[in-house]
Design an enzyme around this catalytic site. Structure first.
Site, PDB file in Angstrom:
ATOM      1  N   ASP A 188     -28.518  65.368  -4.763  1.00 17.53           N
ATOM      2  CA  ASP A 188     -28.629  66.787  -5.082  1.00 17.53           C
ATOM      3  C   ASP A 188     -30.065  67.224  -5.362  1.00 17.53           C
ATOM      4  OD1 ASP A 188     -28.589  69.144  -7.121  1.00 17.53           O
ATOM      5  OD2 ASP A 188     -26.562  69.143  -6.292  1.00 17.53           O
ATOM      6  N   ALA A 237     -26.139  71.620  -5.131  1.00 18.35           N
ATOM      7  CA  ALA A 237     -25.852  71.194  -3.761  1.00 18.35           C
ATOM      8  C   ALA A 237     -24.518  70.460  -3.693  1.00 18.35           C
ATOM      9  CB  ALA A 237     -26.980  70.307  -3.240  1.00 18.35           C
ATOM     10  N   ASP A 238     -24.301  69.538  -4.619  1.00 19.95           N
ATOM     11  CA  ASP A 238     -23.040  68.807  -4.656  1.00 19.95           C
ATOM     12  C   ASP A 238     -21.853  69.741  -4.890  1.00 19.95           C
ATOM     13  OD1 ASP A 238     -23.504  66.047  -4.192  1.00 19.95           O
ATOM     14  OD2 ASP A 238     -24.465  65.872  -6.146  1.00 19.95           O
ATOM     15  N   THR A 239     -21.984  70.644  -5.855  1.00 23.59           N
ATOM     16  CA  THR A 239     -20.843  71.488  -6.200  1.00 23.59           C
ATOM     17  C   THR A 239     -20.461  72.421  -5.057  1.00 23.59           C
ATOM     18  OG1 THR A 239     -22.340  73.057  -7.308  1.00 23.59           O
ATOM     19  CG2 THR A 239     -21.267  71.429  -8.683  1.00 23.59           C
TER      20      THR A 239
END
Length: 412
Positions: free
Chosen positions: A140, A168-170
């Site tokens: 991320d 970014a991950d979420t």
């Protein structure tokens, strides 16, 4: 009530956040999500983060409720045979290994589609599947750094800063869940499965839709201002220090703010600008920072946050106190107790989790079970695939599966 995705089986070959959180969203909606993990230690997320609840990673607990876990050695021939039988029973696969890892194990898209032609196969990566991306670590913070996201965060004095969340991950996880649901609907209509791909860079670029479209169509690099706000919005937008904390000002007209604070602009300083001129934002920000921002900042430091919020709200000016977690938990608009749920974990005990924010009248998301222990459901899942108790015991003795290790260690 039954979840919208009840009856669908999802195999999760995933670790850390991007894949597992997508799996949790699908599980919240009723899908039977089976985490496929290595018998030795499980997925990397089980050791992530700095805080533990009775030795269990809170990051892991946050993203893995409502799932089942099977501990399976995919590097062994018998383990891969178990995986192939699992594939035959599945509707969806979600994986976020580096490109090529599952292909080398005989579980790439073409391999899986040969077993189950209607499969929906989602691959989540850091940078896509191009030749320059396969060997780079996708994470991320690195995606934020590469995409301009950090440049938008912080102030001119600070330098670029990462977002406080794993954005970014979420967003990638949310897009996985959205993509899987869309692909399932398409399959219901056509009978055809498909492959999905998402990467962290694409996800965080998508989050910057407004900012990137502005840049792409003007060529103007975003500015960085003394007040942490937004480079393409009114100069008052940002966070200010008050006597006892911080207050956030949203889309507040400059003349309205000055009037509320009892301030007069210095002679010759404009307090309104023509937004149709090409240099509107830059000119407004620079004039505000040089001439007016010091006056506003000094005035806001004179009184407590609550006083300013009350005064500004009475005048219809958009603002909010900047709260930490303990303060947010007590705020009536946040209503944290109503947005959380509690499960009992075999090792960690009572665990409070954040509910899925969706509200569906007929098929609401639910919190049904604790995040699984490593291999907690191995025997049950293998039994569903037709393995006998003797076969399961033999696979366990050979180290191909862990058919009870996690559950036994976690028993109360």
């Amino acid at each position: 009530m039954t979840g919208a995705l009840a009856g669908y089986r999802v195999l999760e070959f995933a670790h850390m956040m991007q894949g597992p959180w997508a799996g949790e969203m699908l599980a919240d909606m009723g899908a039977d999500v089976i985490k496929v993990e290595h018998p030795s230690g499980g997925e990397r997320g089980r050791g992530s983060g700095t805080d533990r609840l009775r030795e269990e990673s809170l990051f892991y607990l946050a993203m893995n409720r409502n799932k089942r876990s099977i501990a399976l050695d995919l590097k062994s021939p018998e383990g891969r045979e178990v995986a192939r039988r699992l594939v035959g029973s599945a509707d969806v696969i979600v994986e976020n290994f580096r490109p090529g890892v599952l292909d080398r194990l005989g579980l790439g898209y073409e391999d899986v589609r040969a077993i189950n032609p209607k499969i929906i196969y989602c691959s989540a990566t850091g940078y896509g599947t191009g030749p320059d991306a396969a060997d780079k670590p996708g994470q991320d913070l690195l995606a934020q750094a590469l995409t301009g996201t950090m440049w938008l965060t912080g102030t001119e004095r600070d330098g670029p800063l990462p977002c406080g969340l794993f954005v970014a991950d979420t967003h990638a996880a949310t897009m996985i869940a959205f993509g899987v649901a869309s692909a399932l609907l398409h399959r219901e209509r056509t009978g055809v499965g498909q492959r999905l791909e998402i990467d962290l860079v694409g996800a965080v670029l998508h989050l910057q839709t407004q900012e990137l479209v502005t840049y792409l169509n003007t060529g103007r690099r975003p500015g960085r201002w003394h007040v942490g706000g937004h480079p393409y919005l009114e100069p008052t937008y940002g966070v200010y220090r008050a006597a006892d904390g911080f207050v956030a000002l949203s889309l507040v007209p400059l003349d309205g703010l000055l009037a509320a604070l009892g301030l007069e602009p210095p002679d010759g300083v404009p307090i309104s600008f023509d937004p149709d001129t090409s240099r509107y934002v830059r000119r407004a920000h620079r004039i505000y920072e040089e001439k007016l921002q010091p006056l506003v900042a000094d005035r806001l430091r004179e009184r407590p946050v609550a006083d300013w919020v009350e005064l500004l709200e009475e005048r219809g000016l958009w603002c909010a106190p900047v709260l930490d977690y303990p303060e947010a938990a007590e705020h009536p608009l946040v209503d944290l107790p109503a947005r959380t749920a509690e499960v009992t974990h075999p090792r960690a005990g009572a665990v409070r989790l954040v509910r899925n924010p969706l509200s569906l009248s007929e098929t609401p998301p639910s919190v049904r079970s604790h995040p699984p222990l490593l291999g907690e459901h191995t025997a049950a899942v293998l039994g569903e695939l037709g393995y006998s108790a003797e076969e399961i015991e033999r696979l366990g003795e050979a180290g191909v599966v862990d058919a009870g290790h996690g559950a036994q260690r976690g028993a109360q």
